[in-house]
Write a protein that holds these residues in place. Sequence first.
Motif, PDB file in Angstrom:
ATOM      1  N   ALA A 133      -3.494  -5.113  13.911  1.00 55.42           N
ATOM      2  CA  ALA A 133      -2.369  -4.827  13.043  1.00 55.42           C
ATOM      3  C   ALA A 133      -2.748  -5.284  11.652  1.00 55.42           C
ATOM      4  O   ALA A 133      -2.340  -4.818  10.415  1.00 55.42           O
ATOM      5  N   ALA A 134      -3.875  -6.023  11.404  1.00 50.13           N
ATOM      6  CA  ALA A 134      -4.616  -6.326  10.237  1.00 50.13           C
ATOM      7  C   ALA A 134      -5.299  -5.421   9.791  1.00 50.13           C
ATOM      8  O   ALA A 134      -5.220  -5.352   8.403  1.00 50.13           O
ATOM      9  N   ALA A 144      -2.667  -3.077   8.090  1.00 49.41           N
ATOM     10  CA  ALA A 144      -2.011  -3.711   6.897  1.00 49.41           C
ATOM     11  C   ALA A 144      -3.172  -3.801   5.721  1.00 49.41           C
ATOM     12  O   ALA A 144      -2.502  -3.198   4.717  1.00 49.41           O
ATOM     13  N   GLY A 145      -4.221  -3.775   6.153  1.00 50.08           N
ATOM     14  CA  GLY A 145      -5.504  -3.529   5.112  1.00 50.08           C
ATOM     15  C   GLY A 145      -5.539  -2.251   4.667  1.00 50.08           C
ATOM     16  O   GLY A 145      -5.630  -1.923   3.594  1.00 50.08           O
ATOM     17  N   TRP A 147      -2.485  -1.340   2.436  1.00 53.57           N
ATOM     18  CA  TRP A 147      -2.658  -2.087   1.078  1.00 53.57           C
ATOM     19  C   TRP A 147      -3.437  -1.212   0.185  1.00 53.57           C
ATOM     20  O   TRP A 147      -3.330  -1.104  -0.835  1.00 53.57           O
TER      21      TRP A 147
END
Length: 173
Positions: free
Chosen positions: A1-2, A5-6, A9
């Motif tokens: 998930a990180a 998200a990165g 972004w």
Amino acid sequence: AAGLAGFTWWLVQSSPKDGGPYAPRQPTSEPDYTLEQARVARFDSQGRIVAVVDGHVMLHRPDRDVLEIDRVQLSVRDPLGRGLLATALNGLADPNAKQVTLQGQAHVTAWPALGGTAQVLPAPIVFDGENLQVDTGRKTLVSTQPVTLTRTGSRLDGSALRSEEHTSELQSL
């Protein structure tokens, strides 16, 4: 998930921003297109060809909105039978072929209109010079440099001249 998200972004940051209205680029002197063996034609309101400019190579300069033409040939004809055929090593023309400048060994042959009931085309007038400017809209020819005019065996050399077709007038400048 990180990681997702990165990536999201980064994608948002890399996407073009809405900067408001589109700002047009300033025209440059660099050609925006080049045409080989090209033809530009202008038509009248009835769809008849009025003027045709042919060239070996044509470059469009957007800062001046002009075509630079290598080995230019210009043909003009009107409904009364008047015509003009011009050639030169180089030329400049507006995109509508109304203003054409012939440079380098410019040679223009102009045929006057048939007069009355004449069955024979009147003798053409020939202009030779290094720089001749033709206005196909106003039907004028101008040379600010030395020019030679010939017609049926007669020859006239001048330092500069202006010829207006609608008045059949030649003026020394």
